[in-house]
Design an enzyme around this catalytic site. Structure first.
Site, PDB file in Angstrom:
ATOM      1  N   LYS A  91      -0.526  -1.408 -12.437  1.00  0.00           N
ATOM      2  CA  LYS A  91       0.645  -1.207 -13.321  1.00  0.00           C
ATOM      3  C   LYS A  91       0.574  -2.192 -14.497  1.00  0.00           C
ATOM      4  CE  LYS A  91       3.122   0.688  -9.431  1.00  0.00           C
ATOM      5  NZ  LYS A  91       4.395   0.947  -8.762  1.00  0.00           N
ATOM      6  N   SER A 137       4.599   1.713  -0.870  1.00  0.00           N
ATOM      7  CA  SER A 137       4.678   0.552   0.039  1.00  0.00           C
ATOM      8  C   SER A 137       3.566   0.508   1.079  1.00  0.00           C
ATOM      9  CB  SER A 137       6.057   0.479   0.702  1.00  0.00           C
ATOM     10  OG  SER A 137       7.060   0.317  -0.282  1.00  0.00           O
TER      11      SER A 137
END
Ligand code: PGA
Length: 243
Positions: A11, A204
């Site tokens: 990211k 996650s």
């Protein structure tokens, strides 16, 4: 036989200096990686060139975090597939829930990005997934099916990865139960109609749940955000072991 693909999406993290420090720890930890899997990292655009150089003689393959459908032009803030190829990028993430949410990316735009990636020999990693509200309302399957049908229209399934990323599980620490993730990945495979398409789970993923997730029949890999930022955690994920 579908080869597992373990991908880290950094990211908007990692300067070139930080990426260098990361690789000094990470590369020795994955030097003995099993041959039944591929290892992919998606750095921010500014670090792609330096990560490409450091990882040249390693198993690491590069992904971009987006790709435009035109080769060049007046598209401020976008990146073209031709520019990515110059840096040995092999994969392009498209349709991630963050650009879908923050920049209102539509399935049609995502489809154009994915097609352009394939035309240039890049493998698109097309992300799909429902919000918590959609799941609570019982709309998850309908939403994902629409994303699959519109986002993957006319794509070559042999050069494609789909990542099932339930939005409520991204960056929240709430992982989707592995049996449920497996069920949705199986449905996506059925809707695409090709048994050999690679389908990842994302949301996650961490060292504590990777072995169980990778033990599932329809999960062919993972797309990892937060846990890929720590070289030791990500190396543990890359070196997953299925019982
Ligand atoms: P996460 O992100 O692993 O931090 O939940 C996954 C993703 O956004 O691809």
């Amino acid at each position: 036989m579908r080869k597992a693909v373990i991908a880290g999406n950094w990211k908007m993290h990692m300067t070139c200096a930080e990426a260098n420090e990361y690789m000094a720890i990470f590369l020795p930890l994955v030097a003995q990686m099993e041959k039944d899997r591929s290892l992919v990292i998606a750095p921010p655009f500014t670090a792609i060139s330096s990560v490409a150089q450091i990882t040249q003689s390693s198993a690491v393959q590069l992904a971009s975090q987006n790709v435009h459908w035109e080769d060049k032009g007046a598209f401020t803030a976008e990146v073209s597939p031709v520019m990515l190829l110059e840096h040995d990028v092999r994969y392009a993430i498209v349709g991630h829930s963050e650009p879908r949410k923050y920049f209102s990316e539509s399935d049609e735009q995502i489809n154009r990005r994915a097609k352009s990636a394939q035309t240039h020999g890049l493998i698109p990693i097309v992300c799909v997934g429902e919000t918590d509200i959609q799941r609570d309302r019982g709309e998850a399957e309908r939403v994902i099916r629409r994303q699959v049908e519109q986002g993957l229209e006319d794509l070559d399934s042999e050069s494609l990865i789909v990542a099932y990323e339930p939005i409520w599980a991204i960056g929240t620490g709430k992982t989707c139960e592995s049996s449920e993730a497996n069920r949705i990945c199986g449905l996506i495979r059925k809707w695409i109609g090709k048994s050999d398409v690679i389908i990842q789970y994302g949301g996650s993923v961490k060292p504590e749940n990777i072995d169980e997730l990778m033990g599932m029949n329809d999960i062919d890999g993972v797309l990892v955000g937060g846990a890929s930022l720590d070289p030791r955690n990500f190396a543990r994920i890359v070196n997953y072991k299925v019982a």
